[in-house]
Design a protein around this motif. Structure first.
Motif, PDB file in Angstrom:
ATOM      1  N   ARG A   1       0.989  -1.166  -0.064  1.00 55.93           N
ATOM      2  CA  ARG A   1      -0.064   0.044   0.010  1.00 55.93           C
ATOM      3  C   ARG A   1       0.983   1.152  -0.095  1.00 55.93           C
ATOM      4  O   ARG A   1       0.740   2.325  -0.683  1.00 55.93           O
ATOM      5  CB  ARG A   1      -0.982  -0.166   1.275  1.00 55.93           C
ATOM      6  N   THR A   2       1.823   1.152   0.771  1.00 54.06           N
ATOM      7  CA  THR A   2       2.875   2.196   0.847  1.00 54.06           C
ATOM      8  C   THR A   2       3.493   2.455  -0.652  1.00 54.06           C
ATOM      9  O   THR A   2       3.799   3.881  -1.135  1.00 54.06           O
ATOM     10  CB  THR A   2       3.896   2.338   1.851  1.00 54.06           C
ATOM     11  N   TYR A   3       4.016   1.428  -1.297  1.00 60.87           N
ATOM     12  CA  TYR A   3       4.437   1.561  -2.514  1.00 60.87           C
ATOM     13  C   TYR A   3       3.425   2.143  -3.841  1.00 60.87           C
ATOM     14  O   TYR A   3       3.800   2.794  -4.503  1.00 60.87           O
ATOM     15  CB  TYR A   3       4.964   0.226  -2.970  1.00 60.87           C
TER      16      TYR A   3
ATOM     17  N   THR B   1      10.242  -7.542  -3.949  1.00 58.21           N
ATOM     18  CA  THR B   1      10.128  -8.495  -3.092  1.00 58.21           C
ATOM     19  C   THR B   1      11.294  -8.573  -2.359  1.00 58.21           C
ATOM     20  O   THR B   1      12.214  -7.776  -2.301  1.00 58.21           O
ATOM     21  CB  THR B   1      10.192  -9.698  -4.018  1.00 58.21           C
ATOM     22  N   ASN B   2      11.487  -9.469  -1.378  1.00 57.65           N
ATOM     23  CA  ASN B   2      12.569  -9.605  -0.301  1.00 57.65           C
ATOM     24  C   ASN B   2      13.811 -10.562  -0.853  1.00 57.65           C
ATOM     25  O   ASN B   2      14.657 -10.873  -0.067  1.00 57.65           O
ATOM     26  CB  ASN B   2      12.271  -9.761   0.991  1.00 57.65           C
ATOM     27  N   ALA B   3      13.520 -11.161  -2.219  1.00 54.38           N
ATOM     28  CA  ALA B   3      14.477 -12.261  -2.488  1.00 54.38           C
ATOM     29  C   ALA B   3      15.758 -11.613  -2.631  1.00 54.38           C
ATOM     30  O   ALA B   3      16.848 -12.404  -2.217  1.00 54.38           O
ATOM     31  CB  ALA B   3      13.884 -12.604  -3.995  1.00 54.38           C
ATOM     32  N   SER B   4      16.035 -10.519  -3.066  1.00 55.86           N
ATOM     33  CA  SER B   4      17.247  -9.750  -3.352  1.00 55.86           C
ATOM     34  C   SER B   4      17.958  -9.559  -1.898  1.00 55.86           C
ATOM     35  O   SER B   4      19.152  -9.935  -1.718  1.00 55.86           O
ATOM     36  CB  SER B   4      17.454  -8.538  -4.192  1.00 55.86           C
ATOM     37  N   SER B   5      17.414  -9.189  -1.041  1.00 59.64           N
ATOM     38  CA  SER B   5      17.938  -9.049   0.258  1.00 59.64           C
ATOM     39  C   SER B   5      18.181 -10.318   0.963  1.00 59.64           C
ATOM     40  O   SER B   5      19.310 -10.442   1.792  1.00 59.64           O
ATOM     41  CB  SER B   5      16.896  -8.085   1.180  1.00 59.64           C
ATOM     42  N   GLU B   6      17.363 -11.307   0.557  1.00 62.02           N
ATOM     43  CA  GLU B   6      17.757 -12.370   1.399  1.00 62.02           C
ATOM     44  C   GLU B   6      18.787 -13.232   0.652  1.00 62.02           C
ATOM     45  O   GLU B   6      19.604 -13.979   1.374  1.00 62.02           O
ATOM     46  CB  GLU B   6      16.448 -13.514   0.934  1.00 62.02           C
TER      47      GLU B   6
ATOM     48  N   ILE C   1      10.770   5.116  -4.471  1.00 64.84           N
ATOM     49  CA  ILE C   1      10.181   4.340  -5.309  1.00 64.84           C
ATOM     50  C   ILE C   1      11.186   3.211  -5.804  1.00 64.84           C
ATOM     51  O   ILE C   1      11.050   2.113  -5.937  1.00 64.84           O
ATOM     52  CB  ILE C   1       9.326   4.795  -6.103  1.00 64.84           C
ATOM     53  N   LEU C   2      12.347   3.795  -6.462  1.00 60.93           N
ATOM     54  CA  LEU C   2      13.010   2.723  -7.305  1.00 60.93           C
ATOM     55  C   LEU C   2      14.162   2.085  -6.477  1.00 60.93           C
ATOM     56  O   LEU C   2      14.385   0.929  -6.723  1.00 60.93           O
ATOM     57  CB  LEU C   2      13.901   3.798  -8.079  1.00 60.93           C
ATOM     58  N   VAL C   3      14.348   2.488  -5.038  1.00 62.33           N
ATOM     59  CA  VAL C   3      15.334   1.523  -4.261  1.00 62.33           C
ATOM     60  C   VAL C   3      14.235   0.808  -3.431  1.00 62.33           C
ATOM     61  O   VAL C   3      14.786  -0.242  -2.544  1.00 62.33           O
ATOM     62  CB  VAL C   3      16.029   2.600  -3.123  1.00 62.33           C
TER      63      VAL C   3
ATOM     64  N   GLN D   1      12.238  17.682  -3.651  1.00 63.55           N
ATOM     65  CA  GLN D   1      11.427  16.657  -3.085  1.00 63.55           C
ATOM     66  C   GLN D   1      10.764  15.738  -3.814  1.00 63.55           C
ATOM     67  O   GLN D   1      10.372  14.514  -3.391  1.00 63.55           O
ATOM     68  CB  GLN D   1      10.386  17.511  -2.205  1.00 63.55           C
ATOM     69  N   VAL D   2      10.558  16.290  -5.121  1.00 62.90           N
ATOM     70  CA  VAL D   2       9.803  15.135  -6.106  1.00 62.90           C
ATOM     71  C   VAL D   2      11.025  13.989  -6.280  1.00 62.90           C
ATOM     72  O   VAL D   2      10.645  12.874  -6.566  1.00 62.90           O
ATOM     73  CB  VAL D   2       9.529  15.855  -7.191  1.00 62.90           C
ATOM     74  N   THR D   3      12.201  14.370  -6.611  1.00 59.22           N
ATOM     75  CA  THR D   3      13.213  13.316  -6.924  1.00 59.22           C
ATOM     76  C   THR D   3      13.469  12.582  -5.620  1.00 59.22           C
ATOM     77  O   THR D   3      13.741  11.178  -5.683  1.00 59.22           O
ATOM     78  CB  THR D   3      14.617  14.172  -7.029  1.00 59.22           C
ATOM     79  N   ILE D   4      13.286  12.995  -4.289  1.00 60.27           N
ATOM     80  CA  ILE D   4      13.475  12.018  -3.244  1.00 60.27           C
ATOM     81  C   ILE D   4      12.359  11.023  -3.325  1.00 60.27           C
ATOM     82  O   ILE D   4      12.575   9.856  -2.898  1.00 60.27           O
ATOM     83  CB  ILE D   4      13.344  12.860  -1.893  1.00 60.27           C
ATOM     84  N   LEU D   5      10.956  11.247  -3.703  1.00 56.88           N
ATOM     85  CA  LEU D   5       9.962  10.292  -3.956  1.00 56.88           C
ATOM     86  C   LEU D   5      10.326   9.453  -5.099  1.00 56.88           C
ATOM     87  O   LEU D   5      10.163   8.297  -4.809  1.00 56.88           O
ATOM     88  CB  LEU D   5       8.530  11.224  -4.360  1.00 56.88           C
TER      89      LEU D   5
END
Length: 223
Positions: free
Chosen positions: A58-60, A149-154, A143-145, A135-139
């Protein structure tokens, strides 16, 4: 694949037979498989809902819709409040609405609105233009980072055991971080030139320049 058929009728076990009437048994193939299909569809629907109906998604969604609605000129008050409540001090609640208005008026086309188009537009903008709506570039960076999924972090966590093994148990945190970056981002590591790395290593210290005395070139590695 054979046509569906009714299974062989079995006698009800005595331990579960109460003796008050004959056991129910479907009289047609459709009647037998209809509950099975409905149960399967309910299970699939529930699993999909549990998979995607999460606070992170939902945040995404609010982040992406905030950018897209601002670019197309649609209302985004609900998404703006949700994003500000979640990120808190990471975003300026006074500057962000103003920068979204600037972004809306500077975006070239309200018809071609997608996240990839927004990223491409911001990459083409000059530094002063990006400063007007930082502030838009921060948004967009958030989104990009944000991983879908959490597969890459795992995978990154599982690689720690291979890098920090028993012989390397005394490795410091800084060295471990550097090795983890090289290991996780192998596609960037493979593109590095060893000659440039060696020359940067030599020029980083006067003692190394005195020891090696010169810079390397590509022919030095052609062994």
């Amino acid at each position: 694949v054979a046509e569906p058929s009714l299974p062989r009728r079995r006698k009800v076990p005595r331990r579960v037979d109460d003796g008050h009437g004959p056991a129910a048994f479907p009289t047609s193939v459709e009647g037998h498989y209809r509950p099975v299909y409905f149960e399967s569809l309910d299970l699939i629907t529930r699993c999909i809902k549990d998979r995607f109906d999460q606070p992170g998604y939902r945040t995404y969604h609010d982040l992406e819709m905030l950018i897209l609605n601002a670019a197309s000129g649609k209302p985004y008050d609900k998404e703006l409040k949700s994003v500000l409540d979640f990120y808190g001090s990471d975003l300026d609640p006074l500057l962000l609405p103003t920068h979204l208005e600037i972004f809306h008026h500077s975006y070239p086309s309200a018809e071609d609105v997608s996240l990839s188009a927004v990223v491409e537009y911001l990459q083409k903008c000059s530094g002063p233009v990006l400063d007007l709506m930082h502030q838009v570039t921060i948004l967009v960076k958030l989104i990009l980072v944000m991983p879908a999924t959490n597969a890459s972090s795992e995978r990154a966590f599982s690689s720690v055991r291979r890098i920090k093994s028993y012989p390397c148990s005394t490795m410091l945190q800084q060295r471990l971080n550097h090795l983890m970056l090289l290991h996780v981002h192998k596609h960037h590591t493979d593109g590095l030139k060893l000659v440039d790395i060696a020359n940067e290593f030599i020029t980083g210290s006067e003692h190394r320049q005195h020891v090696f005395g010169m810079k390397f070139n590509d022919s030095d590695l052609a062994l």
